[in-house]
Design a protein around this motif. Structure first.
Motif, PDB file in Angstrom:
ATOM      1  N   VAL A   5       1.100  -1.140  -0.100  1.00 22.81           N
ATOM      2  CA  VAL A   5       0.486  -0.074  -0.255  1.00 22.81           C
ATOM      3  C   VAL A   5       1.003   1.053  -0.307  1.00 22.81           C
ATOM      4  O   VAL A   5       1.274   1.598   0.897  1.00 22.81           O
ATOM      5  N   ASP A  15      -7.209   6.895   2.093  1.00 22.99           N
ATOM      6  CA  ASP A  15      -7.406   5.557   1.305  1.00 22.99           C
ATOM      7  C   ASP A  15      -5.808   4.706   1.178  1.00 22.99           C
ATOM      8  O   ASP A  15      -6.005   3.540   1.144  1.00 22.99           O
ATOM      9  N   SER A  16      -4.958   5.020   2.607  1.00 22.67           N
ATOM     10  CA  SER A  16      -3.895   4.336   2.668  1.00 22.67           C
ATOM     11  C   SER A  16      -4.750   3.252   4.132  1.00 22.67           C
ATOM     12  O   SER A  16      -4.608   1.256   3.853  1.00 22.67           O
ATOM     13  N   ALA A  19      -8.318   1.045   2.813  1.00 20.95           N
ATOM     14  CA  ALA A  19      -7.537  -0.330   2.387  1.00 20.95           C
ATOM     15  C   ALA A  19      -6.952  -1.201   2.737  1.00 20.95           C
ATOM     16  O   ALA A  19      -7.452  -2.074   2.400  1.00 20.95           O
ATOM     17  N   GLY A  68      -1.424   5.130  -3.155  1.00 22.93           N
ATOM     18  CA  GLY A  68      -2.740   6.630  -2.193  1.00 22.93           C
ATOM     19  C   GLY A  68      -2.717   7.890  -3.127  1.00 22.93           C
ATOM     20  O   GLY A  68      -1.481   7.781  -3.313  1.00 22.93           O
ATOM     21  N   GLN A  98      -5.263   5.346  -6.485  1.00 24.78           N
ATOM     22  CA  GLN A  98      -6.712   6.051  -6.164  1.00 24.78           C
ATOM     23  C   GLN A  98      -6.638   7.200  -5.718  1.00 24.78           C
ATOM     24  O   GLN A  98      -5.358   7.670  -5.580  1.00 24.78           O
ATOM     25  N   CYS A 150     -12.887   9.579  -1.529  1.00 22.36           N
ATOM     26  CA  CYS A 150     -11.856   8.884  -0.503  1.00 22.36           C
ATOM     27  C   CYS A 150     -12.512   7.492   0.086  1.00 22.36           C
ATOM     28  O   CYS A 150     -11.513   6.450  -0.072  1.00 22.36           O
ATOM     29  N   SER A 153     -11.989   3.575  -1.304  1.00 25.00           N
ATOM     30  CA  SER A 153     -10.510   2.471  -0.984  1.00 25.00           C
ATOM     31  C   SER A 153     -12.137   1.552  -1.582  1.00 25.00           C
ATOM     32  O   SER A 153     -11.319   0.162  -1.637  1.00 25.00           O
ATOM     33  N   GLN A 154     -13.091   0.924  -0.716  1.00 26.65           N
ATOM     34  CA  GLN A 154     -13.406   0.629  -0.625  1.00 26.65           C
ATOM     35  C   GLN A 154     -13.945  -0.901  -1.587  1.00 26.65           C
ATOM     36  O   GLN A 154     -13.918  -1.899  -1.446  1.00 26.65           O
TER      37      GLN A 154
END
Length: 206
Positions: A5, A15-16, A19, A68, A98, A150, A153-154
């Motif tokens: 990541v 983001d980081s 995820a 990210g 992302q 943001c 991420s999912q």
């Protein structure tokens, strides 16, 4: 599945961390998502300083990589020495980016003329880099995926788990982190966004 990541100075925590947390729901299956940075410590856009788990070069050997975003991405994108340390291979790796991470993906030559997603702030910079930006939260082309916003991420995590394991595993991971009383809603939403690209990849491989 070992996942890098990629997290840079000025990173966006959502983001980081979001995820990585979802992906680490797969620990029982031997998965591990590692915060991967160019320096020992990086400080987020909101002043949170963390220690990296892996150096930047780990991204070259990882099975999958997520890039990210952050407030210093344009500086990073202009740092040729730093970019030279990032070696990715979509032929054998799943690669996701992302928001402003899509700009880095473009600078690394991994987007080309494919449509991509990013956030509204980064959009003009990504377009300037020669990328066609679409108004969508997520898109995937083979082993490369991009997401915008943001909380997208999912979707990257869902896609990566579905590709690396199964959609059922992805559903279970999202179900765990989703709000109580809205779990089915969150799972259905994640699947509806990601599944068309999983189906497309399966059809191309057939």
């Amino acid at each position: 599945m070992q996942i890098a990541v990629m997290t840079f100075e000025g990173f966006n925590e959502l983001d980081s961390f979001v995820a990585a947390a979802i992906l680490n729901r797969m620990k029982a299956n031997g998965w591990a998502a590692h915060i991967t940075s160019p320096t020992e410590e990086v400080t987020s856009m909101n002043g949170v300083t963390i220690r990296r788990q892996k150096p930047l070069e780990f991204a070259a050997e990882a099975d999958a990589v997520l890039i990210g975003s952050g407030i210093k991405t344009r500086e990073i994108a202009a740092d040729t020495d730093l970019l030279a340390r990032i070696r990715l291979d979509p032929k054998r790796q799943l690669v996701g980016a992302q928001c402003s991470g899509t700009l880095l993906l473009a600078k690394l030559g991994l987007v080309g003329d494919l449509p991509a997603c990013t956030d509204l702030t980064t959009k003009p910079w990504v377009i300037e880099a020669g990328v066609k930006v679409i108004d969508a939260p997520f898109v995937a082309h083979g082993n490369v995926a991009t997401a915008g916003g943001c909380l997208a991420s999912q979707y990257l995590a869902t896609w990566m788990i579905a590709r690396g394991a199964s959609m059922r595993d992805a559903e279970e991971a999202i179900h765990y982190v989703a709000p109580v009383g809205e779990k089915a809603l969150y799972v259905d939403q994640a699947v509806s966004v990601v599944a068309p690209f999983i189906a497309k990849d399966a059809a191309m491989a057939a």
